[in-house]
Design a protein around this motif. Structure first.
Motif, mmCIF file in Angstrom:
data_model
loop_
_atom_site.group_PDB
_atom_site.id
_atom_site.type_symbol
_atom_site.label_atom_id
_atom_site.label_comp_id
_atom_site.label_asym_id
_atom_site.label_seq_id
_atom_site.Cartn_x
_atom_site.Cartn_y
_atom_site.Cartn_z
ATOM 1 N N UNK A 1 7.337 -3.067 8.530
ATOM 2 C CA UNK A 1 6.544 -1.886 8.872
ATOM 3 C C UNK A 1 5.791 -1.451 7.626
ATOM 4 N N UNK A 2 4.479 -1.266 7.750
ATOM 5 C CA UNK A 2 3.636 -0.778 6.661
ATOM 6 C C UNK A 2 3.272 0.666 6.978
ATOM 7 N N UNK A 3 3.614 1.572 6.070
ATOM 8 C CA UNK A 3 3.325 2.988 6.293
ATOM 9 C C UNK A 3 2.640 3.591 5.064
ATOM 10 N N UNK B 1 7.904 0.488 -2.249
ATOM 11 C CA UNK B 1 6.944 1.580 -2.333
ATOM 12 C C UNK B 1 5.927 1.201 -3.397
ATOM 13 N N UNK B 2 4.649 1.276 -3.038
ATOM 14 C CA UNK B 2 3.583 0.839 -3.941
ATOM 15 C C UNK B 2 2.516 1.912 -4.066
ATOM 16 N N UNK B 3 2.088 2.169 -5.290
ATOM 17 C CA UNK B 3 0.933 3.025 -5.528
ATOM 18 C C UNK B 3 -0.215 2.112 -5.929
ATOM 19 N N UNK B 4 -1.325 2.241 -5.206
ATOM 20 C CA UNK B 4 -2.462 1.339 -5.342
ATOM 21 C C UNK B 4 -3.658 2.088 -5.915
ATOM 22 N N UNK B 5 -4.230 1.552 -6.974
ATOM 23 C CA UNK B 5 -5.421 2.132 -7.587
ATOM 24 C C UNK B 5 -6.588 2.057 -6.606
ATOM 25 N N UNK B 6 -7.402 3.096 -6.584
ATOM 26 C CA UNK B 6 -8.537 3.145 -5.644
ATOM 27 C C UNK B 6 -9.513 1.986 -5.828
ATOM 28 N N UNK C 1 -0.419 5.744 -1.972
ATOM 29 C CA UNK C 1 0.930 5.192 -1.947
ATOM 30 C C UNK C 1 1.289 4.729 -0.540
ATOM 31 N N UNK C 2 1.927 3.562 -0.491
ATOM 32 C CA UNK C 2 2.388 2.961 0.760
ATOM 33 C C UNK C 2 3.848 2.578 0.620
ATOM 34 N N UNK C 3 4.508 2.440 1.746
ATOM 35 C CA UNK C 3 5.851 1.895 1.802
ATOM 36 C C UNK C 3 5.826 0.728 2.784
ATOM 37 N N UNK C 4 6.397 -0.392 2.366
ATOM 38 C CA UNK C 4 6.564 -1.531 3.265
ATOM 39 C C UNK C 4 8.062 -1.678 3.473
ATOM 40 N N UNK C 5 8.482 -1.625 4.725
ATOM 41 C CA UNK C 5 9.902 -1.685 5.054
ATOM 42 C C UNK C 5 10.181 -2.971 5.816
#
Length: 108
Positions: free
Chosen positions: A40-42, A7-12, A54-58
């Protein structure tokens, strides 16, 4: 089956560059290790209080051994590449999940 979830939070300020890198390079590099069956990228559909997206890569691994092999032989190099490109503009949290069963609607 094991799901390796990142799970990643990415700065704008780096969002578009990061997302392009993930879709075109990083996820493919992780899959190329041969330790995962699929990925899977969500996008997480919540508003972050601190900003960013925020994204999750599974990543799906056939076994815990495959995931351990990934950690031992590939993870550091791949993580370091992301840190070199995006430094403190992304925050990652990793979890391991064991798939116990999968269920589908009968029409699927």
């Amino acid at each position: 089956m094991i799901i390796y979830n990142v799970t990643l939070t990415i700065d704008n300020s780096i969002h578009d560059k990061w997302l392009d890198w993930m879709k075109k390079k990083h996820i493919n590099d992780v899959l190329a290790t041969g330790q995962f069956i699929s990925a899977r990228l969500v996008k997480v559909l919540v508003d972050e209080e601190m900003g960013g997206t925020t994204y999750s890569v599974q990543y799906l691994a056939a076994s815990k051994e495959h995931l351990e092999n990934y950690y031992a032989n590939y993870a550091k190099k791949l993580r370091d590449e992301g840190l070199a490109l995006f430094a403190d503009k992304m925050l990652a949290f990793r979890t391991e999940l064991e798939v116990l069963a999968e269920f589908y609607h009968e029409s699927n």
